[in-house]
Write a protein that holds these residues in place. Structure first.
Motif, PDB file in Angstrom:
ATOM      1  N   TRP A   1       6.544   3.795  -3.983  1.00 25.13           N
ATOM      2  CA  TRP A   1       5.626   3.856  -3.470  1.00 25.13           C
ATOM      3  C   TRP A   1       5.085   4.985  -2.305  1.00 25.13           C
ATOM      4  CZ3 TRP A   1       4.845   2.606   2.098  1.00 25.13           C
ATOM      5  CH2 TRP A   1       3.657   1.586   2.116  1.00 25.13           C
ATOM      6  N   VAL A   2       5.534   5.756  -1.872  1.00 31.74           N
ATOM      7  CA  VAL A   2       4.473   6.253  -0.729  1.00 31.74           C
ATOM      8  C   VAL A   2       3.508   6.924  -1.506  1.00 31.74           C
ATOM      9  CG1 VAL A   2       6.766   6.104   1.359  1.00 31.74           C
ATOM     10  CG2 VAL A   2       6.804   8.069  -0.544  1.00 31.74           C
ATOM     11  N   ASP A   3       3.912   7.336  -2.642  1.00 36.21           N
ATOM     12  CA  ASP A   3       2.617   8.153  -3.224  1.00 36.21           C
ATOM     13  C   ASP A   3       0.746   8.018  -3.745  1.00 36.21           C
ATOM     14  OD1 ASP A   3       4.923  10.439  -4.100  1.00 36.21           O
ATOM     15  OD2 ASP A   3       5.479  10.118  -6.009  1.00 36.21           O
ATOM     16  N   SER A   4       1.039   6.318  -3.272  1.00 36.35           N
ATOM     17  CA  SER A   4       0.211   5.990  -2.937  1.00 36.35           C
ATOM     18  C   SER A   4      -0.807   5.977  -2.480  1.00 36.35           C
ATOM     19  CB  SER A   4       0.383   4.397  -3.125  1.00 36.35           C
ATOM     20  OG  SER A   4       0.803   3.848  -2.256  1.00 36.35           O
ATOM     21  N   PHE A   5      -0.546   7.461  -1.354  1.00 35.34           N
ATOM     22  CA  PHE A   5      -1.148   7.520  -0.696  1.00 35.34           C
ATOM     23  C   PHE A   5      -1.715   9.064  -0.465  1.00 35.34           C
ATOM     24  CE2 PHE A   5       1.920   4.618   1.791  1.00 35.34           C
ATOM     25  CZ  PHE A   5       0.948   3.329   2.743  1.00 35.34           C
ATOM     26  N   ILE A   6      -1.192   9.719  -1.815  1.00 35.19           N
ATOM     27  CA  ILE A   6      -1.444  10.841  -1.641  1.00 35.19           C
ATOM     28  C   ILE A   6      -3.359  10.808  -1.904  1.00 35.19           C
ATOM     29  CG2 ILE A   6      -1.359  12.752  -3.346  1.00 35.19           C
ATOM     30  CD1 ILE A   6       1.892  11.957  -3.461  1.00 35.19           C
ATOM     31  N   GLY A   7      -3.946  11.771  -1.233  1.00 36.44           N
ATOM     32  CA  GLY A   7      -5.309  11.617  -1.959  1.00 36.44           C
ATOM     33  C   GLY A   7      -6.455  11.182  -0.925  1.00 36.44           C
ATOM     34  N   LYS A   8      -5.790   9.908  -0.503  1.00 34.68           N
ATOM     35  CA  LYS A   8      -5.845   9.158   0.147  1.00 34.68           C
ATOM     36  C   LYS A   8      -6.771   9.476   1.440  1.00 34.68           C
ATOM     37  CE  LYS A   8      -5.392   5.585  -2.647  1.00 34.68           C
ATOM     38  NZ  LYS A   8      -4.894   5.944  -3.347  1.00 34.68           N
ATOM     39  N   ILE A   9      -8.392   8.939   1.689  1.00 33.18           N
ATOM     40  CA  ILE A   9      -8.552   9.888   2.955  1.00 33.18           C
ATOM     41  C   ILE A   9      -9.001   7.780   4.136  1.00 33.18           C
ATOM     42  CG2 ILE A   9     -10.745  10.581   4.209  1.00 33.18           C
ATOM     43  CD1 ILE A   9     -10.993  12.325   2.049  1.00 33.18           C
ATOM     44  N   ARG A  10      -8.790   8.154   5.207  1.00 27.75           N
ATOM     45  CA  ARG A  10      -9.571   6.294   5.925  1.00 27.75           C
ATOM     46  C   ARG A  10     -10.235   7.192   6.752  1.00 27.75           C
ATOM     47  NH1 ARG A  10      -6.252   5.299  11.310  1.00 27.75           N
ATOM     48  NH2 ARG A  10      -7.740   6.916  11.802  1.00 27.75           N
ATOM     49  N   GLN A  11     -11.712   6.298   6.345  1.00 24.59           N
ATOM     50  CA  GLN A  11     -13.068   6.507   7.106  1.00 24.59           C
ATOM     51  C   GLN A  11     -13.016   5.807   7.802  1.00 24.59           C
ATOM     52  OE1 GLN A  11     -15.203   7.900   4.545  1.00 24.59           O
ATOM     53  NE2 GLN A  11     -13.887   8.503   2.903  1.00 24.59           N
ATOM     54  N   GLY A  12     -12.089   6.575   8.759  1.00 23.56           N
ATOM     55  CA  GLY A  12     -12.422   5.550   9.758  1.00 23.56           C
ATOM     56  C   GLY A  12     -11.423   5.395  10.945  1.00 23.56           C
ATOM     57  N   SER A  13     -11.141   5.358  11.999  1.00 22.20           N
ATOM     58  CA  SER A  13     -10.174   3.860  12.623  1.00 22.20           C
ATOM     59  C   SER A  13     -10.469   3.168  12.577  1.00 22.20           C
ATOM     60  CB  SER A  13      -9.533   4.224  13.924  1.00 22.20           C
ATOM     61  OG  SER A  13     -11.344   4.089  14.714  1.00 22.20           O
ATOM     62  N   ASP A  14     -11.345   2.365  12.053  1.00 19.16           N
ATOM     63  CA  ASP A  14     -12.092   0.690  11.210  1.00 19.16           C
ATOM     64  C   ASP A  14     -12.001   0.643  10.415  1.00 19.16           C
ATOM     65  OD1 ASP A  14     -13.875   2.336  11.636  1.00 19.16           O
ATOM     66  OD2 ASP A  14     -15.211   0.496  12.450  1.00 19.16           O
ATOM     67  N   ASP A  15     -11.625   1.127   9.572  1.00 20.22           N
ATOM     68  CA  ASP A  15     -11.434   1.163   7.677  1.00 20.22           C
ATOM     69  C   ASP A  15     -10.142   0.395   7.732  1.00 20.22           C
ATOM     70  OD1 ASP A  15     -11.268   1.841   5.104  1.00 20.22           O
ATOM     71  OD2 ASP A  15     -10.566   3.400   5.038  1.00 20.22           O
ATOM     72  N   SER A  16     -10.746  -1.209   7.035  1.00 19.17           N
ATOM     73  CA  SER A  16     -10.924  -1.880   7.125  1.00 19.17           C
ATOM     74  C   SER A  16      -9.795  -2.160   6.203  1.00 19.17           C
ATOM     75  CB  SER A  16     -11.840  -3.266   6.239  1.00 19.17           C
ATOM     76  OG  SER A  16     -12.269  -2.825   4.964  1.00 19.17           O
ATOM     77  N   ARG A  17     -10.030  -0.775   4.488  1.00 18.46           N
ATOM     78  CA  ARG A  17      -9.238  -0.323   4.219  1.00 18.46           C
ATOM     79  C   ARG A  17      -7.494   0.100   3.567  1.00 18.46           C
ATOM     80  NH1 ARG A  17      -9.092  -2.042  -1.288  1.00 18.46           N
ATOM     81  NH2 ARG A  17      -9.250  -0.725  -2.558  1.00 18.46           N
ATOM     82  N   TRP A  18      -7.891   0.803   5.016  1.00 21.89           N
ATOM     83  CA  TRP A  18      -6.646   1.132   5.349  1.00 21.89           C
ATOM     84  C   TRP A  18      -5.960   0.143   6.063  1.00 21.89           C
ATOM     85  CZ3 TRP A  18      -6.090   6.323   3.976  1.00 21.89           C
ATOM     86  CH2 TRP A  18      -4.296   6.761   4.433  1.00 21.89           C
ATOM     87  N   ALA A  19      -5.532  -0.546   4.722  1.00 20.81           N
ATOM     88  CA  ALA A  19      -4.090  -1.760   5.239  1.00 20.81           C
ATOM     89  C   ALA A  19      -3.527  -2.145   3.585  1.00 20.81           C
ATOM     90  CB  ALA A  19      -5.009  -2.774   5.358  1.00 20.81           C
ATOM     91  N   VAL A  20      -2.188  -3.096   3.710  1.00 21.58           N
ATOM     92  CA  VAL A  20      -2.289  -2.763   2.785  1.00 21.58           C
ATOM     93  C   VAL A  20      -2.860  -4.520   2.051  1.00 21.58           C
ATOM     94  CG1 VAL A  20       0.180  -3.144   3.670  1.00 21.58           C
ATOM     95  CG2 VAL A  20      -1.008  -5.180   4.230  1.00 21.58           C
ATOM     96  N   LYS A  21      -2.689  -4.615   0.988  1.00 18.23           N
ATOM     97  CA  LYS A  21      -3.268  -5.710   0.057  1.00 18.23           C
ATOM     98  C   LYS A  21      -3.569  -7.458   0.029  1.00 18.23           C
ATOM     99  CE  LYS A  21      -3.319  -3.697  -3.764  1.00 18.23           C
ATOM    100  NZ  LYS A  21      -2.900  -3.131  -5.652  1.00 18.23           N
ATOM    101  N   LYS A  22      -2.534  -7.537   1.451  1.00 23.56           N
ATOM    102  CA  LYS A  22      -2.517  -9.035   2.283  1.00 23.56           C
ATOM    103  C   LYS A  22      -3.042  -8.673   2.984  1.00 23.56           C
ATOM    104  CE  LYS A  22       1.004 -12.763   3.455  1.00 23.56           C
ATOM    105  NZ  LYS A  22       2.164 -12.942   3.941  1.00 23.56           N
ATOM    106  N   ASP A  23      -3.197  -7.273   3.179  1.00 24.38           N
ATOM    107  CA  ASP A  23      -4.723  -7.562   4.984  1.00 24.38           C
ATOM    108  C   ASP A  23      -5.683  -7.334   4.507  1.00 24.38           C
ATOM    109  OD1 ASP A  23      -2.242  -8.559   6.436  1.00 24.38           O
ATOM    110  OD2 ASP A  23      -2.092  -6.670   6.939  1.00 24.38           O
ATOM    111  N   GLY A  24      -6.177  -7.782   3.022  1.00 28.48           N
ATOM    112  CA  GLY A  24      -7.251  -7.063   2.777  1.00 28.48           C
ATOM    113  C   GLY A  24      -7.921  -5.345   1.902  1.00 28.48           C
ATOM    114  N   GLY A  25      -6.597  -4.767   2.519  1.00 29.03           N
ATOM    115  CA  GLY A  25      -6.660  -3.745   2.263  1.00 29.03           C
ATOM    116  C   GLY A  25      -6.532  -2.915   0.694  1.00 29.03           C
ATOM    117  N   GLN A  26      -5.704  -1.818   0.392  1.00 31.60           N
ATOM    118  CA  GLN A  26      -5.311  -1.098  -0.673  1.00 31.60           C
ATOM    119  C   GLN A  26      -4.230  -0.844  -1.351  1.00 31.60           C
ATOM    120  OE1 GLN A  26      -7.046   3.072  -0.300  1.00 31.60           O
ATOM    121  NE2 GLN A  26      -7.021   2.786   1.584  1.00 31.60           N
TER     122      GLN A  26
END
Length: 218
Positions: free
Chosen positions: A153-178
């Motif tokens: 599971w932790v490998d799912s973060f590899i290569g990901k970039i957070r687009q600003g501190s308010d990036d709504s995608r930087w969350a679990v899917k239950k919270d609307g993230g990726q």
């Protein structure tokens, strides 16, 4: 009172005294054993964490990129990473004279069963190089899937970039993230996602100093 009765009382009192002394000595010995055990256990836990951190460094950034990674330390502001230790070091990954990335320790206090300690590798372009869980107390079979020995599971973060501190995608899917959560366990992955976000924020706030190579012994 007869002499025989007096002698019996003296003998009885002596027995009680010896018993009390014996109990007292046993209590002191037991307390000492417990204290030594606690210290030994604490030292062993600390050593296990250090060993896990050491393994994590070269798992995140292979040794062929920077074989001297252990020497390329940089002092960090512990409180910004939710760490309580007085001295906290991160690691610069240096290839030639260029810092290719950093590895930062960070802690989440939002785990289901307690603190979760991580090492987060961040490339110079702000993308995630890798994540390793150093210590946790999450539920076996549920939350412990954050451990790479249990799942990838932790490998799912590899290569990901957070687009600003308010990036709504930087969350679990239950919270609307990726990022996926675990069946029956959302709190644990949510805590990890948040902790990685904390590391990214630290990197962004200290980018210049973190990416400036320092002369250190090799």
């Amino acid at each position: 009172m007869s002499e025989e009765q007096q002698n019996q009382e003296i003998s009885f009192g002596g027995s009680i005294g010896k018993s009390m002394l014996g109990i007292g000595m046993f209590a002191i010995l037991a307390a000492g054993i417990i204290a030594v055990t606690q210290v030994s256990t604490k030292d062993q836990i600390a050593e296990n964490i250090r060993a896990a951190q050491s393994r994590a460094l070269f798992e995140i950034f292979p040794a062929d990129i920077d074989p001297h990674l252990f020497d390329h330390t940089v002092e960090l502001a512990a409180d910004e990473l939710n760490l309580e230790e007085e001295a906290v070091n991160g690691y610069q990954v240096i290839d030639g004279e260029t810092v290719k990335g950093v590895i930062l320790p960070v802690r989440s206090e939002e785990g289901y069963s307690g603190n979760i300690d991580l090492m987060v590798g961040i490339n110079a372009d702000s993308s995630i190089a890798g994540v390793r869980i150093i210590s946790h107390k999450e539920t076996p079979g549920l939350g412990d899937k954050i451990d790479r020995a249990k799942s990838l599971w932790v490998d799912s973060f590899i290569g990901k970039i957070r687009q600003g501190s308010d990036d709504s995608r930087w969350a679990v899917k239950k919270d609307g993230g990726q990022f996926d959560q675990f069946t029956g366990a959302t709190i644990t992955p949510r805590a990890v996602v948040g902790a990685i976000g904390t590391a990214i924020t630290y990197f962004e706030n200290h980018r210049i100093e973190l990416l400036q190579a320092k002369e250190q012994s090799q």
